[in-house]
Structures are given as C-alpha cells and as structure tokens.
Design a protein around this motif. Structure first.
Motif, PDB file in Angstrom:
ATOM      1  N   UNK A 243       0.827  -1.206   0.000  1.00 35.24           N
ATOM      2  CA  UNK A 243       0.000   0.000   0.000  1.00 35.24           C
ATOM      3  C   UNK A 243       0.864   1.259   0.000  1.00 35.24           C
ATOM      4  N   UNK A 244       0.304   2.319  -0.560  1.00 35.15           N
ATOM      5  CA  UNK A 244       0.909   3.649  -0.487  1.00 35.15           C
ATOM      6  C   UNK A 244      -0.203   4.683  -0.449  1.00 35.15           C
ATOM      7  N   UNK A 245       0.153   5.887  -0.013  1.00 40.29           N
ATOM      8  CA  UNK A 245      -0.812   6.984   0.033  1.00 40.29           C
ATOM      9  C   UNK A 245      -0.110   8.267  -0.381  1.00 40.29           C
ATOM     10  N   UNK A 246      -0.884   9.245  -0.820  1.00 42.48           N
ATOM     11  CA  UNK A 246      -0.321  10.520  -1.246  1.00 42.48           C
ATOM     12  C   UNK A 246      -0.114  11.419  -0.039  1.00 42.48           C
ATOM     13  N   UNK A 247       1.082  12.033   0.004  1.00 46.49           N
ATOM     14  CA  UNK A 247       1.409  12.915   1.108  1.00 46.49           C
ATOM     15  C   UNK A 247       2.180  12.209   2.199  1.00 46.49           C
ATOM     16  N   UNK A 248       2.353  12.879   3.356  1.00 43.73           N
ATOM     17  CA  UNK A 248       3.079  12.284   4.493  1.00 43.73           C
ATOM     18  C   UNK A 248       2.239  11.199   5.174  1.00 43.73           C
ATOM     19  N   UNK A 249       2.831  10.475   6.123  1.00 42.47           N
ATOM     20  CA  UNK A 249       2.095   9.387   6.789  1.00 42.47           C
ATOM     21  C   UNK A 249       0.797   9.826   7.453  1.00 42.47           C
ATOM     22  N   UNK A 250       0.740  11.063   7.977  1.00 44.52           N
ATOM     23  CA  UNK A 250      -0.478  11.516   8.652  1.00 44.52           C
ATOM     24  C   UNK A 250      -1.462  12.199   7.699  1.00 44.52           C
ATOM     25  N   UNK A 251      -1.258  12.063   6.398  1.00 42.78           N
ATOM     26  CA  UNK A 251      -2.162  12.663   5.427  1.00 42.78           C
ATOM     27  C   UNK A 251      -3.532  11.988   5.490  1.00 42.78           C
ATOM     28  N   UNK A 252      -4.624  12.761   5.304  1.00 45.51           N
ATOM     29  CA  UNK A 252      -5.969  12.170   5.333  1.00 45.51           C
ATOM     30  C   UNK A 252      -6.328  11.394   4.072  1.00 45.51           C
ATOM     31  N   UNK A 253      -5.473  11.389   3.072  1.00 47.27           N
ATOM     32  CA  UNK A 253      -5.776  10.662   1.842  1.00 47.27           C
ATOM     33  C   UNK A 253      -5.826   9.160   2.114  1.00 47.27           C
ATOM     34  N   UNK A 254      -6.650   8.428   1.374  1.00 45.55           N
ATOM     35  CA  UNK A 254      -6.797   6.994   1.639  1.00 45.55           C
ATOM     36  C   UNK A 254      -5.576   6.193   1.198  1.00 45.55           C
ATOM     37  N   UNK A 255      -5.385   5.045   1.826  1.00 49.38           N
ATOM     38  CA  UNK A 255      -4.340   4.113   1.404  1.00 49.38           C
ATOM     39  C   UNK A 255      -4.775   3.449   0.103  1.00 49.38           C
ATOM     40  N   UNK A 256      -3.850   3.347  -0.842  1.00 55.90           N
ATOM     41  CA  UNK A 256      -4.116   2.726  -2.134  1.00 55.90           C
ATOM     42  C   UNK A 256      -3.398   1.381  -2.202  1.00 55.90           C
ATOM     43  N   UNK A 257      -4.090   0.368  -2.645  1.00 53.01           N
ATOM     44  CA  UNK A 257      -3.507  -0.964  -2.759  1.00 53.01           C
ATOM     45  C   UNK A 257      -2.926  -1.167  -4.157  1.00 53.01           C
ATOM     46  N   UNK A 258      -1.679  -1.606  -4.218  1.00 52.68           N
ATOM     47  CA  UNK A 258      -1.023  -1.878  -5.497  1.00 52.68           C
ATOM     48  C   UNK A 258      -1.592  -3.179  -6.056  1.00 52.68           C
ATOM     49  N   UNK A 259      -2.219  -3.105  -7.223  1.00 55.74           N
ATOM     50  CA  UNK A 259      -2.809  -4.295  -7.845  1.00 55.74           C
ATOM     51  C   UNK A 259      -1.993  -4.803  -9.026  1.00 55.74           C
ATOM     52  N   UNK A 260      -1.057  -3.990  -9.511  1.00 54.85           N
ATOM     53  CA  UNK A 260      -0.255  -4.413 -10.650  1.00 54.85           C
ATOM     54  C   UNK A 260       1.008  -3.605 -10.801  1.00 54.85           C
ATOM     55  N   UNK A 261       1.969  -4.185 -11.502  1.00 55.49           N
ATOM     56  CA  UNK A 261       3.235  -3.523 -11.817  1.00 55.49           C
ATOM     57  C   UNK A 261       3.441  -3.611 -13.320  1.00 55.49           C
ATOM     58  N   UNK A 262       3.690  -2.462 -13.966  1.00 57.77           N
ATOM     59  CA  UNK A 262       3.890  -2.420 -15.410  1.00 57.77           C
ATOM     60  C   UNK A 262       5.324  -1.994 -15.721  1.00 57.77           C
ATOM     61  N   UNK A 263       5.689  -2.141 -16.967  1.00 58.18           N
ATOM     62  CA  UNK A 263       7.047  -1.824 -17.406  1.00 58.18           C
ATOM     63  C   UNK A 263       7.329  -0.333 -17.306  1.00 58.18           C
TER      64      UNK A 263
END
Length: 336
Positions: free
Chosen positions: A201-221
């Motif tokens: 998972x990753x999220x936009x901004x610093x760790x205390x940012x209110x933005x939601x956590x995004x789950x990585x579903x794929x990796x592309x070239x």
C-alpha cells in the motif's frame, strides 16, 4: 574558430601581408613567418578534430537514444488533446460521462483497435506527487515523489505497456472507487526490492495525510519520461504511478478553477496509419459535442520526434561546425 586560424596562412601565402615588407621596424623573417603559419595550422587542425570527436560522441549518444526501447507503443497511435469547459461539463460526473462516451464511440470506428482517456501520455507529464509507503513510520516524512497519471479505459493495452506482475484495472474500477493503484517497475524496485509489490500500500502525502491508502494491484514496465520530469527525478530510473480517473478528486472537477483534471488526452490505437483516421475521430467527437474545441491532434511518432528534437539539433549543429572547421583547416594547409 577554423576561419580565425586558417586565415593567417592564406594571407601570408602570397608573400606576406600587404605593406609588411615596407615596415623595416617590424619585418618578420621567413623562418619566423613559416613557424607562425605552422603553429596556426596545427592549432586549426587540432581544434577541428576536437569538434569532430565531440560531434561523433553526440551522434553515438543520439543513435543510442533512438535505439532505446521507450517502453510504449509509438506506431499506430493517435493523440487528441481535449479540454472540457465548465459551462458544458459543470460536474465531475459530466466529465467522466464524456470520457466514457468518447472512448466507446471512438473505439467502434472502423480501423480502431482501442481507445483510452488519460491526463497525460508517455513522454508527457501531468503532475508529481509526494507519497508514503506502508512501511513508513507514523508522523514521519513522505517516502518520496513519483509521476502520477489518471487513466480511463484500456490505457495500458492501447499504449502497449507490458504487465510485469499482478493485474490491470478491472472495468468496474473505472466506475466505482476501489482505492487501487498500478505502479511501474522502477517504483516497485525502489520501495519493495526484496518482496513483491502487489498487495502493498501507499498513500499521497506524508504518513499523517488524510488521503486513503491505495492498494497496489499491478506492476507495469518502465516508460521513457519527458525532460521536465527527468530533471526532477532523483536518479535515471523513472518512477510512475497510475490511478483510475474515477478516483480523481471531485473537488477539482466541480470547481475547475485552474482546469486541473479537465485537460486530457484521447489516445487511439489504429490498425493502419493513424493519420487516415483523424477526420473520423474529429467527426465522432463533434457528434458528442459540436462546441468542443480540439486543441491538438498528433501521432505518438510525431510526439516522440518532438521530444528528441533538441538532441537532434545539437548533434547536427556540432557536426556542421566540426566539418566546417576541418574544411577551413584544409584551406589553411593549402595556403602554406
């Protein structure tokens, strides 16, 4: 440079500079004059070869650049630049509905294989985002920054990006917010070099940012980036993240103060020459909205050529100067 050093031997080849023989106080002996000529000619030839060597290195680097796989499909792809005005599309839902309609109608045209809408295409840049990975300490700083693109429809299939691991966006993820993200291999290797990125998972901004956590579903070239993004990257490996346009914040689309999110690219993968379908694509978009202004229509091959134009110009310029200097040096040698 070549002209400066080649001119003196020419001037002295015919018996000296006019008037020099009558100047008894500053007469130069033939031996000194020939020594000066030889020195100037040697300097001219040396400088000419330096320019030619530099030009050769530029040509070699440019050839390597052109031979490098950019990581995306550049042949048979048309790019159409669109800007949706607030008057005709006052809400975020209006914007997304137009995207869906444009993709469906253009994809049905004869000779079209697929179509997609995105904020930017390869070799372009829309925004850079600070992000935090799920391994960051609470209250700490952001992990880094990455280029972010918002896509709608079969973006990766249309532009030929290769799926490394995981999966691409599902059709329902373009209509329902699922908080998912796809990242490129460069970002995956930077954040999770010893473990798989899918499921992290990753999220936009610093760790205390209110933005939601995004789950990585794929990796592309990895995909080649434009110079404006390369200039701010920490290393030569590009990092990139992709989100479904459904997850684009409604606040920006509803206000449209700066047009953020309303300037998009419609990419069309064609079976043959994409230029032959420009008229059909324009007509289809006009049937959706006769008042919609199309800012630009260009093939991905043309866009790719534009991005390397500065390197091509520098290579041609240095080669021309090197060849001209060597030519003038040859004239200087003949003058002796």
């Amino acid at each position: 440079t070549g002209f400066i050093f080649a001119a003196p031997p020419l001037l002295t080849a015919g018996g000296g500079v006019p008037g020099a023989a009558h100047d008894g106080g500053s007469r130069t002996t033939p031996r000194k004059r020939h020594r000066l000529q030889h020195g100037l000619v040697v300097s001219t030839v040396a400088l000419a070869f330096i320019l030619l060597v530099g030009a050769g290195l530029f040509v070699r680097s440019f050839s390597a650049l052109m031979a490098t796989d950019p990581g995306f499909r550049s042949t048979g792809v048309l790019s159409v630049s669109l800007a949706l005005p607030l008057d005709g599309y006052p809400t975020a839902q209006d914007v997304r509905t137009f995207h869906e309609s444009a993709i469906e109608r253009v994809a049905r045209l004869p000779g079209v294989r697929s179509a997609t809408v995105a904020t930017d295409l390869p070799l372009e840049a829309y925004e850079m985002r600070m992000f935090t990975s799920d391994s960051a300490e609470p209250g700490g700083r952001a992990t880094g920054s990455t280029q972010l693109s918002w896509v709608h429809g079969p973006y990766f299939e249309t532009l030929g990006l290769q799926l490394e691991t995981g999966r691409l966006f599902l059709p329902e993820e373009h209509s329902v917010q699922r908080d998912v993200v796809i990242i490129n291999k460069g970002l995956a290797d930077r954040l999770w070099p010893d473990q798989g990125a899918v499921g992290q998972r990753l999220k936009w901004g610093p760790p205390d940012s209110p933005t939601p956590w995004l789950t990585v579903v794929g990796v592309v070239s990895d995909v080649a980036t434009g110079p404006e993004i390369s200039a701010v990257m920490r290393d030569d490996r590009p990092v990139h993240a992709y989100e479904p346009f459904r997850q684009f914040p409604d606040f920006f689309l509803d206000n449209a103060v700066s047009g953020f999110g309303r300037d998009v690219r419609l990419a069309v993968h064609t079976e043959g020459d994409p230029i032959a379908l420009i008229g059909s694509v324009r007509s289809e978009l006009a049937s959706l909205d006769p008042q919609l202004a199309i800012a630009r229509v260009v093939t991905m091959e043309e866009l790719k050529a534009e991005r390397v134009a500065p390197q091509r110009f520098a290579t041609a310029l240095l080669t021309t100067f090197g060849g001209g200097a060597l030519f003038l040096a040859a004239i200087g040698l003949y003058g002796i």
